[in-house]
Every structure is written in structure tokens, then in C-alpha cells.
Design an enzyme around this catalytic site. Structure first.
Site, mmCIF file in Angstrom:
data_model
loop_
_atom_site.group_PDB
_atom_site.id
_atom_site.type_symbol
_atom_site.label_atom_id
_atom_site.label_comp_id
_atom_site.label_asym_id
_atom_site.label_seq_id
_atom_site.Cartn_x
_atom_site.Cartn_y
_atom_site.Cartn_z
ATOM 1 N N GLU A 183 0.839 -1.240 -0.352
ATOM 2 C CA GLU A 183 -0.006 -0.242 -0.057
ATOM 3 C C GLU A 183 0.904 1.206 -0.062
ATOM 4 O OE1 GLU A 183 -2.052 -2.800 3.140
ATOM 5 O OE2 GLU A 183 0.086 -2.475 2.097
ATOM 6 N N CYS A 219 -2.599 -3.440 7.190
ATOM 7 C CA CYS A 219 -2.243 -3.787 8.519
ATOM 8 C C CYS A 219 -2.731 -2.404 9.678
ATOM 9 C CB CYS A 219 -0.897 -4.053 8.794
ATOM 10 S SG CYS A 219 0.302 -2.819 8.317
ATOM 11 N N ASP A 256 23.186 -38.739 -3.271
ATOM 12 C CA ASP A 256 23.020 -37.654 -4.299
ATOM 13 C C ASP A 256 24.091 -36.587 -4.200
ATOM 14 O OD1 ASP A 256 21.191 -39.420 -5.602
ATOM 15 O OD2 ASP A 256 19.592 -37.930 -4.980
#
Length: 439
Positions: free
Chosen positions: A74, A97, A222
Site C-alpha cells: 500500500e 495492517c 546424491d
């Protein structure tokens, strides 16, 4: 789909009504597209986008939340709009908020800018907000509406929503398998089952999760890096295998290779490496393993038990590895629910579980998996000893098998990506603690 609006209390009292206009959807879609650019960078905050639209329909401000601790969406959109925000409509993918965190409350800036109307895709589920932001805006005389494209907004931040509402990390389970469900050949060869587009998408999944987790068996077999390297749309012939070996991040292109409609990322932005979590109850991790020797901006964390050799702990700590001692399960292995709690306490909001097969089974049996990503390659590997995607004992019956909801199928090059949400865990007769090879 529906939405509700709160009229300004100083003019009409508190009232609710339903519905929205088609223009609202168009502007909110743009805000969602902006929000996606922050995925993988804003945690533990949500990814949020915002658009400011003048009374005559002109877009005068755009913004998104770039990174935790920086300005919210915002604020960025209002700064771009400047004086043109007065009397405008603010479209934002999440309720503004109303509390102090790393930054001041966004509602104050929205009110001060002179915005006349705020349209939020969804109410903030965070208990610190939970409608208070919308109420404060309405009290200040703004028209407030919520629920426009709420489903899409919630899916965009599904990992964060789980974290703030349940207090535990979101867990994604990822596997790349042949058409007959094999992770590798009987000799352990797995490079590469899927093609470059699928592997690129897999690396993007690492980028948007806070942690990537494997068992010690995968590390020993791996020797993976578990970093983000294949981030952009770089053709396979241009990808330098030396970069893979060194753990270097490939410069991003226009964005991650992805199915249509799935979240994207910001072009030209370096990939973010997740915390590397290794399950290793007996600390068998070699000090020469690449997760130890190849440094990353994110740490390597080994989850082990109190029974682990203290000398091994110190040897790994001396090389920069963080050792996390976790409670044992009944079999003497790392308790996965307790590990999830410990990681949540460290602010890790999401985990990508990459194997192996027994680790997959352990998370499913514990009921911790929130979403599944299965990459299917058009190969038939076969072999009785070749590992499948999920180990353990398996379901006692087809009816007891884990089911998925919300399944989607997308094509990535020659491969398919199947995603879905488990609605039930694996269930067994005479259930006992899962046996999976951490030790």
C-alpha cells in the site's frame, strides 16, 4: 464468490452489502499479479500487491511488498500515486495492517492519503489484524469492501495463512518420478528424470519456500546442493553445468518456467536460497558433503537426536553447520511434529520436502503434508529394487490411501506436473511409528 462492504460509520453507520463490479476484478487481478513478484522474498510476511485507481478510472499507483522489513504494498502504491491518491480507490490483495511491526500501520497512511474507497481481496487472518484494519478505515469515513477474488488471494498466500493460523510451517512434498513412479534406477541414477522446464520449476519452488528438507539417505546417495540455481527461462544449452557443481545461481530471465496461471516471480531478481534442513538422527553427514562445503546465504541445519555423537556435532559445527537436537519418536528418530514446531519457532513458515521416499512417507503418516507436487516424466524405469516415490509400509487398502483434493495437471515441456492437497493421511492397520532412514 462474494464480497462484503462496510459503509463509513460517520455517514451511514455500520452496514454490510454484497457484490462488486467487473472493474473491481480487473484491478484486483492486477494487484494479485504485482503481489506474485514478491513471492519468495517477503517471508515471514505475506506477498501483497496494491493498485491506486483515480475516480475517472486511471491507474495512478502500483506497488507490492518487496521484502520483509521494507515498505508494504500500500505504501509503495500510494507513494507512486502522490496527490492523485486523494478521492481514489485502493485495491489491495490483503487487508491493510493496523499494528506496529517492522513498519508502521498501513491504515494510517491510507487515511492520510485521502483515499475514498479501499477494496481488499481478503481479511487478514493474522490475529493481530483480523478485521481491525478495515474497521479503522470505515471509522475514518472510507468505504471499505473485502472479498473480491478472495479465493485467488488466499491461494497466493496459502503457506503464510497456514503459518499464522496454525502456528506451524506449511509443508509441500515434491517428487520427480518416471511414469511408473520411480525416483531413480535400481543403481541409484536419477539425473535427470525430468526435463529442464520441470527442474527449473522445482528450483523456483525452493525459492518460494523458507526451507528445503531431505533425509540423510538422499545426501549420501546424491550429494545435492539444495540451492536455487535454475531460476529463469535459460535454455538448457546455455546452462553451464559448472555453475551447477559450484552452486552458483543462474541469472534469472523473464521469470520461472511455470504452468499457466501459477504464481510468478520478479524478472531479473536473484534467487533466494532456502535454509537447508537435513534429517540425520545419527549424524552421518560427511564434512565433505556439498551442503557443508558449498556456502549459501541460508544456513545448513541438521536435525538430529540426543544420541548423536558429540564429536560429530562439534566437527560439523566447526564447519558452519547448525545442529538442532530434536525429541525422538518411538523408533529413536527425529520426531517430525516436534521438528516442525522447532522450525516454526525459528520463523520458518514453509518447508519443501524433497525426499527420499521414506521421508515422504514419514511426513504423510504424520499428517504434516499440506500440498503435493509430483513431476511425471514420460519414462519407464522399471526394476524391483528401484525406489518409488513413497516408502513406508503403504496403505492397508485402496480406501485407506491418502486422497488429494483440488488437483491440477499442467504440462512442463515433455513432463507433467500434478498438484493437489491431501485431505487424509496414510492409514494402516496396527499403526506404528513410521520407519524411515534418518539413522
Amino acid at each position: 464468490m462474494f464480497s462484503f462492504a462496510i459503509a463509513p460509520r460517520d455517514t451511514r453507520g455500520l452496514c454490510l452489502f454484497w457484490g462488486y463490479e467487473m472493474d473491481d476484478i480487473s484491478y484486483m487481478q492486477l494487484a494479485l499479479d504485482l503481489a506474485r513478484q514478491g513471492l519468495g522474498y517477503t517471508s515471514p510476511n505475506p506477498a501483497v500487491g496494491a493498485v491506486v485507481v483515480s475516480p475517472d478510472g486511471e491507474i495512478v499507483g502500483r506497488g507490492y511488498h518487496h521484502r520483509a522489513g521494507e515498505a508494504h504494498a500500500e505504501i509503495n502504491a500510494l507513494q507512486e500515486a502522490g496527490a492523485r491518491a486523494r478521492g481514489a480507490t485502493l485495491y489491495v490483495t490483503l487487508e491493510p495492517c493496523s499494528h506496529y511491526g517492522r513498519t508502521p500501520p498501513c491504515v494510517r497512511a491510507v487515511i492520510a492519503a485521502g483515499v475514498a474507497r479501499v477494496v481488499a481481496a481478503m481479511v487478514d487472518p493474522n490475529p493481530l489484524v483480523a478485521g481491525r484494519g478495515l474497521a479503522q478505515l470505515a471509522d475514518a469515513g472510507l468505504m471499505v469492501q473485502a472479498g473480491v477474488m478472495a479465493e485467488q488471494a488466499r491461494e497466493l498466500n496459502e503457506m503464510w495463512v497456514r503459518f499464522v493460523t496454525a502456528g506451524r510451517p506449511w509443508v509441500s512434498l515434491k517428487a520427480a518420478v518416471s511414469l511408473d513412479g520411480k525416483l531413480a534406477t535400481a543403481r541409484g541414477d536419477s539425473r535427470w528424470i525430468t526435463g529442464w522446464p520441470a527442474r527449473s520449476y522445482g528450483h523456483w519452488l525452493r525459492q518460494i519456500h523458507d526451507a528445503v528438507l531431505v533425509g540423510i539417505g538422499t545426501v549420501l546417495a546424491d550429494d545435492p546442493l539444495l540451492t536455487v540455481r535454475l531460476v529463469g527461462k535459460v535454455p538448457a544449452r546455455e546452462y553451464d553445468r559448472a555453475d551447477d557443481q559450484a552452486g552458483k545461481a543462474v541469472t534469472p530471465g523473464p521469470g520461472p518456467v511455470q504452468p499457466s496461471g501459477s504464481p510468478g516471480g520478479e524478472a531479473g531478481r536473484a534467487g533466494r536460497n532456502p535454509v537447508r534442513v537435513i534429517l540425520d538422527s545419527r549424524l552421518r553427514l560427511p564434512v565433505a558433503a556439498r551442503v557443508v562445503t558449498v556456502k549459501s546465504a541460508a544456513p545448513t541445519l541438521v536435525a538430529t537426536t540426543r544420541r548423536a555423537d558429540p564429536d560429530r556435532r562439534e566437527a560439523l559445527r566447526a564447519r558452519g553447520v547448525e545442529i538442532l537436537v530434536v525429541e525422538e519418536d518411538a523408533a529413536g528418530r527425529v520426531s517430525l511434529p516436534h521438528l516442525a514446531e522447532e522450525l516454526a519457532r525459528r520463523g520458518i513458515a514453509s518447508i519443501l520436502v524433497e525426499g527420499g521416499a521414506e521421508v515422504h512417507a514419514g511426513f504423510l503418516e504424520a499428517g504434516l503434508v499440506d500440498k503435493v507436487y509430483f513431476f511425471l516424466a514420460p519414462r519407464l524405469i522399471g526394476g524391483r529394487e528401484a525406489p518409488g516415490a513413497i516408502g513406508g509400509r503403504g496403505a492397508a487398502s485402496v480406501a485407506a490411501a491418502a486422497r488429494l483434493s483440488g488437483t491440477k495437471v499442467d504440462r512442463l515441456g515433455e513432463d507433467l506436473l500434478v498438484t493437489g492437497y491431501p485431505v487424509s493421511g496414510l492409514r494402516y492397520h496396527h499403526f506404528a511409528v513410521a520407519a524411515w532412514p534418518q539413522a
